[in-house]
Design a protein around this motif. Structure first.
Motif, short mmCIF file in Angstrom:
data_model
loop_
_atom_site.label_atom_id
_atom_site.label_comp_id
_atom_site.label_asym_id
_atom_site.label_seq_id
_atom_site.Cartn_x
_atom_site.Cartn_y
_atom_site.Cartn_z
N LYS A 199 -6.06 -10.49 7.52
CA LYS A 199 -5.02 -9.80 8.27
C LYS A 199 -3.66 -10.48 8.11
O LYS A 199 -2.67 -9.80 7.83
CB LYS A 199 -5.39 -9.72 9.75
CG LYS A 199 -6.02 -8.43 10.15
CD LYS A 199 -6.17 -8.36 11.64
CE LYS A 199 -7.02 -7.17 12.03
NZ LYS A 199 -7.27 -7.15 13.47
N PRO A 200 -3.56 -11.82 8.29
CA PRO A 200 -2.25 -12.45 8.09
C PRO A 200 -1.72 -12.30 6.67
O PRO A 200 -0.51 -12.15 6.47
CB PRO A 200 -2.50 -13.92 8.42
CG PRO A 200 -3.66 -13.91 9.35
CD PRO A 200 -4.51 -12.76 8.88
N ALA A 238 -2.23 -9.69 4.72
CA ALA A 238 -1.74 -8.32 4.62
C ALA A 238 -0.41 -8.16 5.35
O ALA A 238 0.50 -7.47 4.88
CB ALA A 238 -2.77 -7.35 5.18
N GLU A 239 -0.31 -8.81 6.53
CA GLU A 239 0.95 -8.74 7.28
C GLU A 239 2.08 -9.43 6.50
O GLU A 239 3.20 -8.93 6.47
CB GLU A 239 0.77 -9.37 8.65
CG GLU A 239 -0.12 -8.56 9.58
CD GLU A 239 -0.45 -9.30 10.85
OE1 GLU A 239 -0.01 -10.47 11.03
OE2 GLU A 239 -1.15 -8.71 11.70
N GLN A 240 1.78 -10.55 5.90
CA GLN A 240 2.79 -11.27 5.11
C GLN A 240 3.21 -10.45 3.91
O GLN A 240 4.39 -10.39 3.57
CB GLN A 240 2.22 -12.63 4.67
CG GLN A 240 3.24 -13.51 3.98
CD GLN A 240 4.36 -13.93 4.91
OE1 GLN A 240 4.16 -14.04 6.12
NE2 GLN A 240 5.52 -14.15 4.36
N LYS A 241 2.26 -9.79 3.28
CA LYS A 241 2.56 -8.95 2.13
C LYS A 241 3.45 -7.77 2.55
O LYS A 241 4.38 -7.39 1.84
CB LYS A 241 1.26 -8.44 1.53
CG LYS A 241 1.33 -8.03 0.08
CD LYS A 241 -0.03 -7.54 -0.37
CE LYS A 241 -0.50 -8.37 -1.52
NZ LYS A 241 -1.75 -7.85 -2.09
N ALA A 242 3.18 -7.20 3.75
CA ALA A 242 3.98 -6.08 4.24
C ALA A 242 5.40 -6.54 4.56
O ALA A 242 6.37 -5.81 4.30
CB ALA A 242 3.33 -5.48 5.49
N LEU A 243 5.55 -7.75 5.11
CA LEU A 243 6.88 -8.27 5.40
C LEU A 243 7.67 -8.55 4.11
O LEU A 243 8.88 -8.34 4.05
CB LEU A 243 6.79 -9.55 6.25
CG LEU A 243 6.38 -9.36 7.70
CD1 LEU A 243 6.21 -10.71 8.37
CD2 LEU A 243 7.41 -8.53 8.44
#
Length: 94
Positions: free
Chosen positions: A83-84, A86-91
């Motif tokens: 999850k982190p 994926a969130e970092q990739k989205a940011l």
């Protein structure tokens, strides 16, 4: 129980199985070990019945605990690593 209720319960079980696939694996392993123990009951040799049943119970419990442990580790990996990332990739893509 109507057909609608059955579909509702079936989908709930399938949803839970998809969320944590090791629970059905643990249940299946438990039943396989119990079935094997019952099958081997006649040919246990000189082993007492109580000792045979204790060995089968320990094997079945060990399989279930192992499946639960692997499931918890997988869940933690998914929540704290994937999850982190994926969130970092989205940011980063914004």
């Amino acid at each position: 129980m109507s057909a609608v209720d059955y579909d509702e319960y079936e989908s709930k079980f399938m949803r839970k199985a998809r969320e944590n696939p090791f629970v059905p694996a643990g249940m299946a392993g438990f039943f396989v070990i119990v079935g094997y123990g019952l099958f081997r009951l006649k040919s246990r040799g000189n082993t007492k019945m109580s000792v045979h049943l204790i060995h089968m119970r320990v094997a079945a419990q060990g399989f279930v605990v192992g499946a639960m442990t692997i499931g918890v580790i997988y869940s933690m990996y998914r929540d704290y690593v994937l999850k982190p990332m994926a969130e970092q990739k989205a940011l980063n893509s914004k």
